[in-house]
Structure formats: C-alpha cells, structure tokens
Design a protein around this motif. Structure first.
Motif, PDB file in Angstrom:
ATOM      1  N   ASN A  95       0.764  -1.344   0.182  1.00 47.32           N
ATOM      2  CA  ASN A  95      -0.136   0.132   0.061  1.00 47.32           C
ATOM      3  C   ASN A  95       0.866   1.281   0.027  1.00 47.32           C
ATOM      4  O   ASN A  95       0.432   2.365  -0.224  1.00 47.32           O
ATOM      5  N   THR A  96       1.990   1.116   0.327  1.00 48.23           N
ATOM      6  CA  THR A  96       3.070   2.196   0.450  1.00 48.23           C
ATOM      7  C   THR A  96       3.716   2.524  -0.779  1.00 48.23           C
ATOM      8  O   THR A  96       4.093   1.568  -1.656  1.00 48.23           O
ATOM      9  N   VAL A  97       3.618   3.912  -1.248  1.00 47.44           N
ATOM     10  CA  VAL A  97       4.416   4.067  -2.633  1.00 47.44           C
ATOM     11  C   VAL A  97       5.878   4.500  -2.327  1.00 47.44           C
ATOM     12  O   VAL A  97       6.142   5.272  -1.471  1.00 47.44           O
ATOM     13  N   LYS A  98       6.901   3.956  -3.047  1.00 49.25           N
ATOM     14  CA  LYS A  98       8.215   4.426  -3.059  1.00 49.25           C
ATOM     15  C   LYS A  98       8.377   5.629  -3.228  1.00 49.25           C
ATOM     16  O   LYS A  98       7.934   6.399  -4.087  1.00 49.25           O
ATOM     17  N   CYS A  99       9.413   6.359  -2.494  1.00 48.35           N
ATOM     18  CA  CYS A  99       9.886   7.623  -2.819  1.00 48.35           C
ATOM     19  C   CYS A  99      11.288   7.724  -2.694  1.00 48.35           C
ATOM     20  O   CYS A  99      12.010   6.947  -1.962  1.00 48.35           O
ATOM     21  N   THR A 100      11.863   8.820  -3.369  1.00 49.87           N
ATOM     22  CA  THR A 100      13.238   9.303  -3.082  1.00 49.87           C
ATOM     23  C   THR A 100      13.205  10.458  -2.313  1.00 49.87           C
ATOM     24  O   THR A 100      12.707  11.695  -3.069  1.00 49.87           O
ATOM     25  N   LEU A 101      13.929  10.725  -1.124  1.00 44.25           N
ATOM     26  CA  LEU A 101      14.073  11.995  -0.675  1.00 44.25           C
ATOM     27  C   LEU A 101      15.404  12.672  -0.611  1.00 44.25           C
ATOM     28  O   LEU A 101      16.487  11.503  -0.317  1.00 44.25           O
ATOM     29  N   LEU A 102      15.477  13.727  -0.903  1.00 40.41           N
ATOM     30  CA  LEU A 102      16.967  14.361  -0.598  1.00 40.41           C
ATOM     31  C   LEU A 102      17.041  14.964   0.501  1.00 40.41           C
ATOM     32  O   LEU A 102      16.256  15.521   1.132  1.00 40.41           O
ATOM     33  N   ALA A 103      18.082  15.084   1.162  1.00 41.70           N
ATOM     34  CA  ALA A 103      18.400  15.542   2.395  1.00 41.70           C
ATOM     35  C   ALA A 103      17.875  17.167   2.398  1.00 41.70           C
ATOM     36  O   ALA A 103      18.381  17.805   1.428  1.00 41.70           O
ATOM     37  N   PRO A 104      17.367  17.623   3.539  1.00 39.15           N
ATOM     38  CA  PRO A 104      16.856  18.935   3.567  1.00 39.15           C
ATOM     39  C   PRO A 104      18.156  19.674   3.361  1.00 39.15           C
ATOM     40  O   PRO A 104      19.222  19.674   3.742  1.00 39.15           O
ATOM     41  N   GLY A 105      17.823  20.827   2.505  1.00 37.04           N
ATOM     42  CA  GLY A 105      19.079  21.710   1.939  1.00 37.04           C
ATOM     43  C   GLY A 105      19.852  21.585   1.099  1.00 37.04           C
ATOM     44  O   GLY A 105      20.747  22.087   0.685  1.00 37.04           O
ATOM     45  N   THR A 106      19.708  20.278   0.332  1.00 35.00           N
ATOM     46  CA  THR A 106      20.378  19.618  -0.590  1.00 35.00           C
ATOM     47  C   THR A 106      19.994  20.539  -1.810  1.00 35.00           C
ATOM     48  O   THR A 106      19.033  21.062  -2.057  1.00 35.00           O
ATOM     49  N   SER A 107      21.217  20.808  -2.597  1.00 32.44           N
ATOM     50  CA  SER A 107      21.168  21.609  -3.918  1.00 32.44           C
ATOM     51  C   SER A 107      21.745  20.975  -5.046  1.00 32.44           C
ATOM     52  O   SER A 107      22.683  20.275  -4.976  1.00 32.44           O
ATOM     53  N   ILE A 108      20.773  21.019  -6.238  1.00 31.96           N
ATOM     54  CA  ILE A 108      21.174  20.287  -7.325  1.00 31.96           C
ATOM     55  C   ILE A 108      21.411  21.514  -8.197  1.00 31.96           C
ATOM     56  O   ILE A 108      20.339  22.048  -8.777  1.00 31.96           O
ATOM     57  N   ARG A 109      22.630  21.738  -8.848  1.00 32.52           N
ATOM     58  CA  ARG A 109      22.456  22.855 -10.052  1.00 32.52           C
ATOM     59  C   ARG A 109      22.727  22.174 -11.286  1.00 32.52           C
ATOM     60  O   ARG A 109      23.723  21.368 -11.492  1.00 32.52           O
ATOM     61  N   VAL A 110      21.729  22.476 -12.057  1.00 30.93           N
ATOM     62  CA  VAL A 110      21.904  21.827 -13.463  1.00 30.93           C
ATOM     63  C   VAL A 110      22.547  22.762 -14.498  1.00 30.93           C
ATOM     64  O   VAL A 110      21.618  23.952 -14.271  1.00 30.93           O
ATOM     65  N   ALA A 111      23.095  22.532 -15.468  1.00 30.07           N
ATOM     66  CA  ALA A 111      23.558  23.423 -16.441  1.00 30.07           C
ATOM     67  C   ALA A 111      22.381  23.819 -17.284  1.00 30.07           C
ATOM     68  O   ALA A 111      21.511  23.268 -17.529  1.00 30.07           O
ATOM     69  N   PRO A 112      22.424  25.372 -17.696  1.00 31.14           N
ATOM     70  CA  PRO A 112      21.514  25.713 -18.553  1.00 31.14           C
ATOM     71  C   PRO A 112      21.048  24.908 -19.917  1.00 31.14           C
ATOM     72  O   PRO A 112      22.500  24.398 -20.279  1.00 31.14           O
ATOM     73  N   MET A 113      20.174  24.796 -20.456  1.00 25.39           N
ATOM     74  CA  MET A 113      20.097  24.293 -21.709  1.00 25.39           C
ATOM     75  C   MET A 113      20.504  24.987 -22.981  1.00 25.39           C
ATOM     76  O   MET A 113      20.329  26.266 -22.806  1.00 25.39           O
ATOM     77  N   GLU A 114      20.900  24.445 -23.890  1.00 23.80           N
ATOM     78  CA  GLU A 114      21.372  25.117 -25.082  1.00 23.80           C
ATOM     79  C   GLU A 114      20.656  25.073 -26.072  1.00 23.80           C
ATOM     80  O   GLU A 114      20.145  24.073 -26.610  1.00 23.80           O
ATOM     81  N   ARG A 115      20.206  26.030 -26.836  1.00 31.08           N
ATOM     82  CA  ARG A 115      19.051  26.039 -27.721  1.00 31.08           C
ATOM     83  C   ARG A 115      19.655  25.398 -28.992  1.00 31.08           C
ATOM     84  O   ARG A 115      18.993  24.875 -29.776  1.00 31.08           O
ATOM     85  N   ALA A 116      21.128  25.600 -29.283  1.00 30.14           N
ATOM     86  CA  ALA A 116      21.691  25.088 -30.453  1.00 30.14           C
ATOM     87  C   ALA A 116      21.778  23.644 -30.605  1.00 30.14           C
ATOM     88  O   ALA A 116      21.644  23.141 -31.666  1.00 30.14           O
ATOM     89  N   THR A 117      21.428  23.069 -29.378  1.00 32.15           N
ATOM     90  CA  THR A 117      21.483  21.661 -29.342  1.00 32.15           C
ATOM     91  C   THR A 117      20.182  20.965 -29.005  1.00 32.15           C
ATOM     92  O   THR A 117      20.034  19.733 -28.565  1.00 32.15           O
ATOM     93  N   ASN A 118      19.050  21.591 -29.420  1.00 33.81           N
ATOM     94  CA  ASN A 118      17.814  21.292 -28.802  1.00 33.81           C
ATOM     95  C   ASN A 118      17.521  21.188 -27.515  1.00 33.81           C
ATOM     96  O   ASN A 118      16.541  20.531 -27.117  1.00 33.81           O
TER      97      ASN A 118
END
Length: 151
Positions: free
Chosen positions: A11-34
């Motif tokens: 009855n329980t749904v699996k989940c993924t939790l990141l620790a409080p305060g965790t930051s994930i920086r993802v590079a900006p998308m490039e329009r030239a490469t779609n």
C-alpha cells in the motif's frame, strides 16, 4: 537517497528523498543542441528501483531563476522522443508555462498557460503530478492547489 518503504508493504508508494538543504545545480539548456542532454537527467532525480509509475508520480521542488525552469519526465536517463513530458515554468521571458510532449521531431502536443511564476531573488516551490495519463503543474507547497495547467 532514502527509500522509505518496506518491500512487503503493497500500500505504500516508494519515494526518493534528498536531505533537507540539498541543492542540485543543473547547467542551462543550449538552444543550439535542442536543449536536453544527458547531464540534465541527474542521477539523484529518478524513481527508486521497482517503482510503478502507473500508480502516479509527484515531484515537489524549489527553484530560483529569472525565467524558464524546465523539468522533464522520461522513462530513460535521456530525452526520449514521444515518451518524455516536459514542463517549462516561466517560459518566454517568464510570461507563460508550457506543458509539452513531442510526438516526433516535427510535431508536439503542448498547452500554454499565461503565468509569471519565476523569481531570481527567492526560492519558489513548484509541483508536478503525473496521474492517470494527465500531467499537471502548479506553484506552492500543496500539490493540487494553485494549478497552472494540465495536459
């Protein structure tokens, strides 16, 4: 990652939790490469092993940006044409939100909603919910409230 379920509990749904305060920086998308590249599909931002997305999927996160916060749902660790859903919060200069699924390289199913939802000066909470074939997106800490739109 914390798997918060017991394998014998159906009855329980699996989940993924990141620790409080965790930051994930993802590079900006490039329009030239779609836009999308494999670096945009972060290893900590995936479903736990054995998850059944057929039961639904909810993602809550906070972001800070001048415009266009994009989040993608793909069955693989890359953009998969025809199978990846994308939400662009604050697209077009922070004037609208777009929910999209490309059918092929030339066609896409998308809906655009007027909205000014990004801030470059403060963290804004967002949510995205995929359930019963409908992808909905909104702003705030309570999933289902302040809905921007659904596809």
């Amino acid at each position: 990652n914390n798997d918060t379920t017991d394998d014998t509990d159906t009855n329980t749904v699996k989940c993924t939790l990141l620790a409080p305060g965790t930051s994930i920086r993802v590079a900006p998308m490039e329009r030239a490469t779609n836009g999308w590249s494999t670096e945009h599909f972060h290893q900590n931002l995936k479903l736990p092993e054995g998850s059944n997305v057929g039961r639904g999927l909810i993602v809550q996160f906070e972001a800070m940006a001048r415009e266009c916060i994009a989040i993608a749902f793909s069955p693989y660790h890359q953009y998969e044409l025809g199978k990846t859903y994308v939400v662009h919060f604050g697209a077009n200069g922070n004037l609208q939100t777009v929910i999209r699924r490309h059918v092929n390289y030339n066609e896409a199913v998308d809906l655009t909603f007027p909205s000014r939802v990004c801030s470059e000066n403060s963290w804004i909470p967002y949510w995205v919910c995929l359930q019963n074939g409908t992808l909905s997106a909104g702003v705030g800490r309570c999933v289902g409230k302040n809905v921007i739109g659904s596809l």
